[in-house]
Design an enzyme around this catalytic site. Structure first.
Site, PDB file in Angstrom:
ATOM      1  N   GLU A 175       0.094 -10.545   3.862  1.00  0.00           N
ATOM      2  CA  GLU A 175       1.238  -9.625   3.823  1.00  0.00           C
ATOM      3  C   GLU A 175       2.001  -9.608   5.158  1.00  0.00           C
ATOM      4  O   GLU A 175       1.784  -8.733   5.992  1.00  0.00           O
ATOM      5  CB  GLU A 175       0.795  -8.199   3.476  1.00  0.00           C
ATOM      6  CG  GLU A 175       1.979  -7.242   3.334  1.00  0.00           C
ATOM      7  CD  GLU A 175       1.575  -5.801   3.096  1.00  0.00           C
ATOM      8  OE1 GLU A 175       2.464  -4.981   2.817  1.00  0.00           O
ATOM      9  OE2 GLU A 175       0.376  -5.479   3.196  1.00  0.00           O
ATOM     10  N   LYS A 212       2.038 -10.951  -0.339  1.00  0.00           N
ATOM     11  CA  LYS A 212       2.691  -9.660  -0.547  1.00  0.00           C
ATOM     12  C   LYS A 212       3.863  -9.590   0.416  1.00  0.00           C
ATOM     13  O   LYS A 212       3.680  -9.590   1.642  1.00  0.00           O
ATOM     14  CB  LYS A 212       1.724  -8.498  -0.320  1.00  0.00           C
ATOM     15  CG  LYS A 212       2.369  -7.135  -0.571  1.00  0.00           C
ATOM     16  CD  LYS A 212       1.346  -6.000  -0.628  1.00  0.00           C
ATOM     17  CE  LYS A 212       2.047  -4.670  -0.858  1.00  0.00           C
ATOM     18  NZ  LYS A 212       1.085  -3.546  -1.032  1.00  0.00           N
TER      19      LYS A 212
END
Length: 296
Positions: A175, A212
């Site tokens: 992420e 993400k």
């Protein structure tokens, strides 16, 4: 790695719920839920209250495997129980794939980014996650400016730790968040995509990761990442957008599904009756699911 959970994450319709607020973000999450800071006098009491909130969400009939593929937990939540089972095991029994946030927060800004702080004893945490039946992990960095050196450092660090997680038999969610309010967000996203592609191309045939990412400025900017053979799934964070705004932006991106936190829980309140709570959660789940599976 659990093959049934792998197939669900890869092919399932739905989204991943982010229930992983920790440390400094917990008081804000509780305040948004209607719990004032004077309601607790210690960190232990604070985490007791946030576990009660997460338990209420997870046990709600509106939080179901028909629409929710997985849920990301904070370490303490993984180690606590719901109805006599570890939270991750309770989720798995409900048909929802458990993930674990493993990062320890962000370092100070340098070169327009915030790297992850060191993660001491990560191997021990991953071992415990395996014991608890966790499928994958999540770790967050923060990108504030389109600084090529800074973004390269972020992605290098993410994939270095990601390979350690893969070696432990878990699925890493990488992420590298681009701050949605940063200047020249579009340029940061272009640099980020190029750096991620370099690392994906270096993975072996038996290695896959999840990503993400912030919902991109230009629709379908991350199409090549979504279609990359080394990527299991790409999910999107809400990044401070309201749920309606995040949903509208998400709908424009083919193959991108939600992994929302604040946008999921924004209408929930500790003082709601169970019926009111379940209804508000259902409204949130329904709209986020719709944005994840029905594209413009």
């Amino acid at each position: 790695m659990n093959q049934e959970q792998f197939d669900k994450v890869k092919n399932g319709k739905g989204f991943i719920a982010a229930l992983d607020q920790s440390g400094g973000s917990t008081p804000k999450a509780l305040l948004a839920y209607g719990v004032q800071e004077d309601a607790y006098s210690s960190e232990d009491e604070m985490f007791d209250l946030v576990h009660e909130m997460r338990t209420r969400i997870i046990t709600s009939p509106s939080f179901n495997s028909d629409q929710i593929l997985g849920a990301i937990l904070f370490e303490q939540t993984m180690d606590r129980e719901i109805e006599g089972k570890y939270t991750s095991e309770y989720l798995a029994d409900k048909g929802i794939v458990p993930f674990l946030k493993v990062d320890k927060g962000l370092a100070d800004e340098k070169d327009g980014v915030q790297l992850m702080k060191p993660i001491p004893e990560l191997d021990k945490l991953l071992e415990r996650a395996n014991e608890r039946g966790v499928f994958g992990t999540k770790m967050r960095s923060n990108i504030l400016e389109p600084n090529e050196n800074g973004i390269k450092e972020v992605v290098d660090q993410q994939f270095e730790v990601g390979k350690q997680i893969l070696a432990a038999g878990l699925m890493p969610i990488i992420e590298p968040e681009v701050n949605v309010y940063s200047d020249n967000k579009e340029k940061s996203e272009q640099i980020l995509k190029e750096e991620i592609e370099k690392h994906l191309d270096q993975l072996t045939d038996d290695q896959q990761v999840m990503l993400k990412l912030s919902i991109p400025t230009n629709a379908n900017e991350y199409k090549s990442l979504i279609e990359h053979p080394r990527v299991l799934r790409v999910v999107a964070l809400s990044g401070g957008y309201s749920r309606d705004e995040a949903n509208e932006k998400l709908k424009k991106n083919d193959g991108l599904i939600a992994s929302f936190s604040r946008a999921l829980a924004s209408d929930l309140n500790v003082n709601q009756s169970d019926q009111e709570f379940d209804q508000k959660l259902k409204e949130a789940v329904d709209t986020i699911y719709d944005a994840s599976v029905n594209k413009e």
